[in-house]
Scaffold this motif. Structure first.
Motif, mmCIF file in Angstrom:
data_model
loop_
_atom_site.group_PDB
_atom_site.id
_atom_site.type_symbol
_atom_site.label_atom_id
_atom_site.label_comp_id
_atom_site.label_asym_id
_atom_site.label_seq_id
_atom_site.Cartn_x
_atom_site.Cartn_y
_atom_site.Cartn_z
ATOM 1 N N HIS A 1 0.840 -1.204 0.000
ATOM 2 C CA HIS A 1 0.000 0.000 0.000
ATOM 3 C C HIS A 1 0.871 1.248 0.000
ATOM 4 C CE1 HIS A 1 -3.223 2.777 0.916
ATOM 5 N NE2 HIS A 1 -4.092 1.787 0.833
ATOM 6 N N ALA A 2 0.491 2.223 -0.834
ATOM 7 C CA ALA A 2 1.292 3.447 -0.957
ATOM 8 C C ALA A 2 1.343 4.223 0.357
ATOM 9 C CB ALA A 2 0.714 4.327 -2.060
ATOM 10 N N ASP A 3 0.290 4.112 1.198
ATOM 11 C CA ASP A 3 0.269 4.856 2.456
ATOM 12 C C ASP A 3 1.190 4.264 3.511
ATOM 13 O OD1 ASP A 3 -1.511 6.679 1.486
ATOM 14 O OD2 ASP A 3 -3.292 5.722 2.328
ATOM 15 N N ARG A 4 1.687 3.055 3.271
ATOM 16 C CA ARG A 4 2.548 2.433 4.282
ATOM 17 C C ARG A 4 3.886 3.173 4.389
ATOM 18 N NH1 ARG A 4 6.082 -1.871 5.633
ATOM 19 N NH2 ARG A 4 5.283 -3.118 7.383
ATOM 20 N N THR A 5 4.408 3.641 3.270
ATOM 21 C CA THR A 5 5.712 4.313 3.289
ATOM 22 C C THR A 5 5.709 5.556 4.180
ATOM 23 O OG1 THR A 5 6.324 3.433 1.126
ATOM 24 C CG2 THR A 5 7.466 5.417 1.853
ATOM 25 N N PRO A 6 4.743 6.478 4.035
ATOM 26 C CA PRO A 6 4.751 7.625 4.958
ATOM 27 C C PRO A 6 4.568 7.215 6.415
ATOM 28 C CG PRO A 6 2.799 7.670 3.540
ATOM 29 C CD PRO A 6 3.721 6.649 2.974
ATOM 30 N N MET A 7 3.848 6.108 6.651
ATOM 31 C CA MET A 7 3.698 5.640 8.030
ATOM 32 C C MET A 7 5.030 5.149 8.596
ATOM 33 S SD MET A 7 0.046 3.655 8.029
ATOM 34 C CE MET A 7 -1.487 4.542 7.739
ATOM 35 N N VAL A 8 5.800 4.464 7.768
ATOM 36 C CA VAL A 8 7.130 4.019 8.198
ATOM 37 C C VAL A 8 8.019 5.230 8.480
ATOM 38 C CG1 VAL A 8 9.213 2.799 7.462
ATOM 39 C CG2 VAL A 8 6.968 1.803 6.992
ATOM 40 N N ILE A 9 7.912 6.252 7.636
ATOM 41 C CA ILE A 9 8.683 7.485 7.859
ATOM 42 C C ILE A 9 8.306 8.113 9.201
ATOM 43 C CG2 ILE A 9 9.075 9.845 7.031
ATOM 44 C CD1 ILE A 9 8.655 8.774 4.177
ATOM 45 N N ASN A 10 7.000 8.192 9.467
ATOM 46 C CA ASN A 10 6.539 8.784 10.724
ATOM 47 C C ASN A 10 7.035 7.994 11.930
ATOM 48 O OD1 ASN A 10 5.146 10.884 9.496
ATOM 49 N ND2 ASN A 10 3.247 9.723 9.317
ATOM 50 N N LEU A 11 7.021 6.676 11.817
ATOM 51 C CA LEU A 11 7.506 5.851 12.920
ATOM 52 C C LEU A 11 8.998 6.092 13.152
ATOM 53 C CD1 LEU A 11 7.089 3.702 15.066
ATOM 54 C CD2 LEU A 11 7.299 1.947 13.284
ATOM 55 N N GLY A 12 9.749 6.206 12.058
ATOM 56 C CA GLY A 12 11.170 6.518 12.188
ATOM 57 C C GLY A 12 11.394 7.850 12.891
ATOM 58 N N ARG A 13 10.567 8.831 12.576
ATOM 59 C CA ARG A 13 10.687 10.143 13.225
ATOM 60 C C ARG A 13 10.446 10.035 14.728
ATOM 61 N NH1 ARG A 13 6.944 13.465 12.437
ATOM 62 N NH2 ARG A 13 8.111 15.260 13.171
ATOM 63 N N MET A 14 9.510 9.183 15.122
ATOM 64 C CA MET A 14 9.244 9.017 16.551
ATOM 65 C C MET A 14 10.464 8.428 17.266
ATOM 66 S SD MET A 14 6.223 10.263 16.861
ATOM 67 C CE MET A 14 6.810 11.371 15.582
ATOM 68 N N PHE A 15 11.075 7.414 16.657
ATOM 69 C CA PHE A 15 12.282 6.839 17.250
ATOM 70 C C PHE A 15 13.389 7.901 17.338
ATOM 71 C CE2 PHE A 15 10.556 2.577 16.025
ATOM 72 C CZ PHE A 15 10.655 1.986 17.280
ATOM 73 N N HIS A 16 13.478 8.746 16.323
ATOM 74 C CA HIS A 16 14.521 9.772 16.342
ATOM 75 C C HIS A 16 14.266 10.791 17.448
ATOM 76 C CE1 HIS A 16 17.113 12.885 14.038
ATOM 77 N NE2 HIS A 16 17.890 12.051 14.708
ATOM 78 N N LEU A 17 12.988 11.155 17.663
ATOM 79 C CA LEU A 17 12.662 12.064 18.753
ATOM 80 C C LEU A 17 13.055 11.457 20.098
ATOM 81 C CD1 LEU A 17 9.134 13.499 17.769
ATOM 82 C CD2 LEU A 17 11.249 14.803 18.053
ATOM 83 N N ARG A 18 12.750 10.169 20.275
ATOM 84 C CA ARG A 18 13.065 9.543 21.567
ATOM 85 C C ARG A 18 14.566 9.332 21.737
ATOM 86 N NH1 ARG A 18 10.111 4.000 23.324
ATOM 87 N NH2 ARG A 18 11.737 3.082 22.023
ATOM 88 N N SER A 19 15.281 9.154 20.615
ATOM 89 C CA SER A 19 16.724 8.925 20.726
ATOM 90 C C SER A 19 17.438 10.102 21.379
ATOM 91 C CB SER A 19 17.320 8.650 19.341
ATOM 92 O OG SER A 19 17.329 9.833 18.547
ATOM 93 N N ALA A 20 16.870 11.300 21.227
ATOM 94 C CA ALA A 20 17.493 12.481 21.836
ATOM 95 C C ALA A 20 17.454 12.420 23.359
ATOM 96 C CB ALA A 20 16.787 13.746 21.341
ATOM 97 N N LEU A 21 16.530 11.611 23.919
ATOM 98 C CA LEU A 21 16.431 11.490 25.376
ATOM 99 C C LEU A 21 17.470 10.539 25.950
ATOM 100 C CD1 LEU A 21 12.541 11.234 25.736
ATOM 101 C CD2 LEU A 21 13.966 13.285 25.838
ATOM 102 N N GLY A 22 18.004 9.653 25.091
ATOM 103 C CA GLY A 22 19.020 8.709 25.541
ATOM 104 C C GLY A 22 18.504 7.622 26.457
ATOM 105 N N VAL A 23 17.192 7.307 26.379
ATOM 106 C CA VAL A 23 16.625 6.292 27.284
ATOM 107 C C VAL A 23 16.656 4.891 26.689
ATOM 108 C CG1 VAL A 23 15.121 7.982 28.405
ATOM 109 C CG2 VAL A 23 14.275 6.725 26.409
ATOM 110 N N ASN A 24 16.913 4.812 25.385
ATOM 111 C CA ASN A 24 16.903 3.500 24.734
ATOM 112 C C ASN A 24 18.025 3.461 23.706
ATOM 113 O OD1 ASN A 24 16.341 1.202 23.150
ATOM 114 N ND2 ASN A 24 14.163 1.309 23.660
ATOM 115 N N GLU A 25 18.981 2.576 23.897
ATOM 116 C CA GLU A 25 20.139 2.514 23.006
ATOM 117 C C GLU A 25 19.761 2.147 21.580
ATOM 118 O OE1 GLU A 25 23.120 -0.054 24.522
ATOM 119 O OE2 GLU A 25 23.535 1.173 26.307
#
Length: 936
Positions: free
Chosen positions: A358-382
């Motif tokens: 599905h074409a909509d899956r790609t933007p969803m994967v991008i959004n999920l990646g952005r969430m991991f990147h936001l949390r990575s700044a906190l340093g709570v999960n390696e």
């Protein structure tokens, strides 16, 4: 009995459509199944009962989202089509129409592209079979319009949305105002205008959408089952207009109508979707106001909608994704770990539920990646940073999804790798992916601001990894996209034709199609735009096939000229390097330039630009450039002694000499081609040096310089060396001065008349046409008849659509696109004696969107242009001396020919003559420096 059962089923279906009671549709399907079973025994009309059963399955699917229902609908309706005879009244039309509608429903759920293609095919066949007075024709047109609209959302092809609006408007025109289907017609047409607004951003589209949707709402009774959905869509249009026009009343109205929709749909199957959209409206208002209550309400209503939705609900993945968006907003507001954890959790669920194709899956994967990147700044999960990179890689390399979205995430992927782990094997892959996407997106009629700087950044990374081969490849792949594509499409095929006639013919045909597609998209030929991606893939496949043939391994690859190296100056924010290409070497020579920086380049560009504007040598906009009088701008130049000292221009030229040109010459020491990037594209490398004082030293003491927008541009000239037809070997001169003062002979006219007199004496073929005597069509005709052209006129560059850059003649404008389509087989030399013909565009430093590069792409092997405004006297002095040098070196005999082989040397000679008559003051330097040579 089958007919009786079917009629009862259809009545229950009508009740279900009005009241929304699920029991009605369940009972209707059971009755229709009995009708079909009885028809199999030889009683009744089996195809009609099968297609009606499919409609019931489809209707239940629309309300429940259970995928097996729409699969069953298509199965039985396909059987109905197969069993229907063409001579069976209007039944074939009905069966095809119903099958097309079911394919459309399944496409909306799964996103499988073949379904929407099949839907459009079936619906078009049904409409072709329908008489113009058929009562059901409007409904079928409406379905076809919806199918076009849905395909447009996935592909973005403008012809689909235009066709959708056209057929839906026709459907509405054929429907009486008081017809039960009129609200649906209005709603669908409104939704289509809304979709086009998303693509174009034209406010009139979304305003028309709101108007149509409000009419639909007003026509429905307050207890109608479809009213909540209509209110929901109206609310969506309001918040879309709010985002575009920033009117507070629109977002307030959106929330109001969507709250009303939610209140009316308490037991309706569409309630989860309505609540989700209400949550989006709250989020929109939060973006505007920053009120915490809005984002809290958004989360609350979205969670309620998800709780009401079944696991198989068609919109559940989108709803989960949207909920994650709201949690991420609240996290960025409050910094609460629980919010970002929840955002990751729900967006992971969304990705898991969305089908892989599905074409909509790609933007969803991008959004999920952005969430991991936001949390990575906190340093709570390696593992967060690795998860970010993994999701960005998956999205960027996905076979489906918007190429522009994938390009954006590929750049983010590469940026994080550069920051965190530049020596990762994925660093090369990330830039390969991004630059490959640029090639897919770019067309010949446009430039891409979103790709600006990408190739330079990639090359800097490659240089740091000692991968000069990749640096060169990426610089060629990602810069000057318009001209690079044209160079690829124009290549001699004689050797290949002798080896494989059919393959050579295929390459020629695809090249011509690609060039035509690119050139015509400015006229919005959307059907050609749709084929561009397929043609580009076909082109790549043909190149691979050709390069697999022994002896053709380097087909359309660089073949360096033997008369001197080509030097690319790559200027990135992190480092500056020169890549020198020498014939006979497998890899470019890397020359590090540690004393130069992007900041220094920008400062030099800004300082020089300021000096040019102060002296009225550079206009501020293309319109000023187009209307400027060269002679008037030239009067500000002082052709004589002026103040000495280390002024701004002296400092710029000295800096370029000490930090760039001298280190390169120390490594090479040859005549060479410059291929600058970034801010260096606007700086005169050919004139770098220390002027005045006791120890002057400049580039002109060591090299004769020429410029090239890309390596491919110059190597294609070398590879495509051809003999010029002696019948067209000659010089065509034309001048088009500002006609405001007829009593004075303009400088451009004097210039052209002087050159003409000298050329005539030499015996070469020469023609001069001035001012109003020359039409645009005649100018094109003369360009076909003469190998060399001297244009003394004004020009205008169009950075957004380079093929619309133009030369301004008295009787009209001569666009680059028109010149390109003329296929100038004998083009040799173009002297553009006009202001700023090689200036470029500050926002697109790596695209060379100027007239000089365009004339190279049009087929001229060498072009003389100007970096800023020139005076009439300087133009006349340089051009006359230039042609004197060339004419003295032409072949004599009974039929003397004229060519520009010594063009670079001629310009060097002419500018040196002018320089020798002046001093080294800044005004004097700015008089001769702007004349530059492009090509071979």
């Amino acid at each position: 009995m089958p007919h009786v059962l079917s009629n009862l089923a259809l009545s229950l279906h009508a009740s279900f459509e009005r009241r929304g009671e699920l029991g009605d549709i369940v009972k209707a399907i059971s009755l229709q199944q009995r009708a079909v079973r009885l028809s199999f025994r030889g009683n009744g009309d089996l195809p009609r009962h099968l297609t009606d059963l499919g409609n019931l399955y489809s209707s239940r699917f629309t309300h429940t989202g259970v995928l097996s229902d729409i699969d069953d609908a298509i199965s039985v309706q396909q059987l109905a089509v197969d069993l229907t005879r063409n001579d069976h009244a209007d039944l074939p039309m009905i069966c095809l129409s119903n099958l097309g509608a079911s394919y459309l429903c399944r496409f909306e759920r799964t996103g499988v592209f073949s379904d929407i293609t099949d839907a459009i095919s079936m619906l078009k066949r049904a409409i072709d079979l329908a008489p113009q007075d058929n009562l059901n024709l409007p409904a079928r047109l409406c379905n076809l319009g919806t199918a076009y609209w849905r395909r447009f959302i996935q592909t973005g092809v403008p012809s689909d949305i235009a066709e959708a609006i056209s057929v839906q408007q026709r459907a509405l025109n054929l429907t009486p105002q008081n017809h039960a289907d009129t609200p649906t017609m209005l709603l669908n047409l409104g939704n289509t205008y809304s979709a086009r607004f998303d693509h174009t951003g034209v406010l009139s589209d979304i305003t028309e959408a709101i108007s149509l949707q409000k009419r639909a709402v007003d026509l429905l009774p307050s207890d109608h089952a479809h009213l909540p959905q209509l209110l929901n869509d109206l609310g969506i249009s309001y918040w879309r207009r709010f985002r575009a026009a920033d009117l507070d009343s629109d977002i307030t109205e959106a929330i109001s109508v969507q709250k009303r929709a939610a209140d009316l749909a308490q037991d309706h199957s569409h309630l989860p979707t309505i609540l989700d959209n209400l949550g989006i409206s709250y989020s929109c208002r939060y973006e505007r106001t920053g009120m915490l209550s809005d984002i809290t309400n958004a989360i609350s209503v979205k969670e309620r909608g998800i709780a009401l939705a079944s696991q198989h609900h068609v919109d559940l993945p989108v709803m989960l994704n949207n909920l994650g968006h709201s949690y991420s907003y609240r996290f960025q507001r409050n910094g609460e770990l629980a919010d970002i954890n929840k955002a990751i959790s729900v967006r992971q669920q969304a990705v898991d539920l969305m089908p892989c194709g599905h074409a909509d899956r790609t933007p969803m994967v991008i959004n999920l990646g952005r969430m991991f990147h936001l949390r990575s700044a906190l340093g709570v999960n390696e593992g967060d940073l690795e998860a970010t990179l993994s999701h960005y890689r998956a999205a960027a390399t996905s076979p489906v999804g918007s190429p522009r979205a994938k390009l954006s995430v590929a750049r983010r992927w590469a940026k994080i790798l550069i920051q965190e782990n530049p020596r990762s094997p994925d660093t090369i892959l990330s830039f390969d992916t991004a630059l490959g996407l640029v090639a897919v997106i770019a067309g010949l009629d446009q430039t891409l601001e979103e790709s600006s700087g990408l190739a330079v950044e990639a090359a800097a990374t490659a240089c740091a990894l000692d991968r000069t081969d990749k640096a060169l490849e990426w610089l060629e792949q990602g810069r000057c996209l318009v001209w690079s594509q044209l160079n690829d499409f124009r290549t001699p095929l004689d050797d290949l034709r002798a080896r494989d006639e059919e393959l050579a013919q295929s390459i020629a045909a695809v090249a011509m199609q690609l060039e035509t597609v690119g050139s015509s998209r400015a006229q919005s030929d959307a059907n050609e735009a749709r084929t561009h991606g397929n043609l580009a893939k076909r082109w790549d496949d043909l190149l691979k096939t050709t390069r697999a043939i022994p002896g053709f391994e380097s087909f359309l690859m660089p073949n360096l000229p033997k008369s001197g190296p080509i030097v690319i100056i790559n200027l990135d924010g992190r480092r500056c390097d020169a890549l020198a290409l020498l014939d006979g070497l497998d890899k470019p020579i890397l020359i590090s330039l540690p004393n130069f920086s992007y900041a220094k380049g920008n400062k030099y560009r800004s300082d020089l630009d300021s000096q040019l504007r102060t002296r009225h040598l550079r206009s501020r906009a293309p319109e000023e450039f187009a209307s400027a009088d060269r002679a008037a701008s030239g009067r500000a130049i002082k052709l004589g002694p002026a103040g000495r000292g280390a002024g701004t221009v002296h400092q710029v030229l000295r800096g370029l000499w000490e930090d760039i040109v001298k280190p390169v010459l120390d490594s090479l020491g040859f005549s060479l081609w410059w291929c600058p990037t970034g801010p260096l594209s606007f700086l005169p490398l050919h004139a770098a040096g220390i002027y005045g004082g006791s120890s002057p030293e400049t580039a002109l003491d060591y090299v004769i310089s020429s410029y090239t927008p890309t390596i491919t541009a110059i190597t294609n000239i070398v590879n495509g060396s051809r003999s010029i037809d002696p019948g067209v070997s000659g010089l065509f001169l034309t001048s088009h001065p500002n006609p405001s003062n007829a009593s004075v002979i303009p400088g451009t006219t004097k210039e052209v008349r002087s050159i003409f007199a000298n050329a005539e004496k030499s015996g070469i073929k020469v023609l001069k046409i001035e001012g109003d005597e020359l039409t645009v069509d005649e100018c094109l005709e003369r360009m076909q008849q003469f190998s060399c052209i001297h244009l003394a006129c004004h020009g205008s560059q169009n950075a957004a659509e380079p093929l619309k850059s133009r030369f301004l003649l008295h009787q009209g404008s001569l666009e680059l696109g028109t010149i390109l389509r003329s296929n100038l087989k004998n083009a040799d030399l173009a002297f553009l004696s006009a202001c700023q013909t090689s200036t470029g565009e500050e926002k697109l430093p790596d695209e060379a969107v100027h007239l000089a590069a365009g004339m190279l792409a049009a087929g001229y092997r060498r072009v003389v242009g100007t970096m800023w405004s020139i005076s009439d006297q300087a133009a006349q002095d340089v051009s006359v001396a230039y042609y004197e040098y060339l004419l003295a070196r032409q072949k004599g005999g009974d039929n003397p020919t004229f060519d520009g082989t010594h063009s670079a040397h001629a310009l060097y000679h002419a500018t040196q003559q002018l320089r020798d008559r002046l001093d080294d003051s800044e005004d004097s330097l700015l008089t001769w420096i702007p004349f530059v040579h492009f090509g071979y």
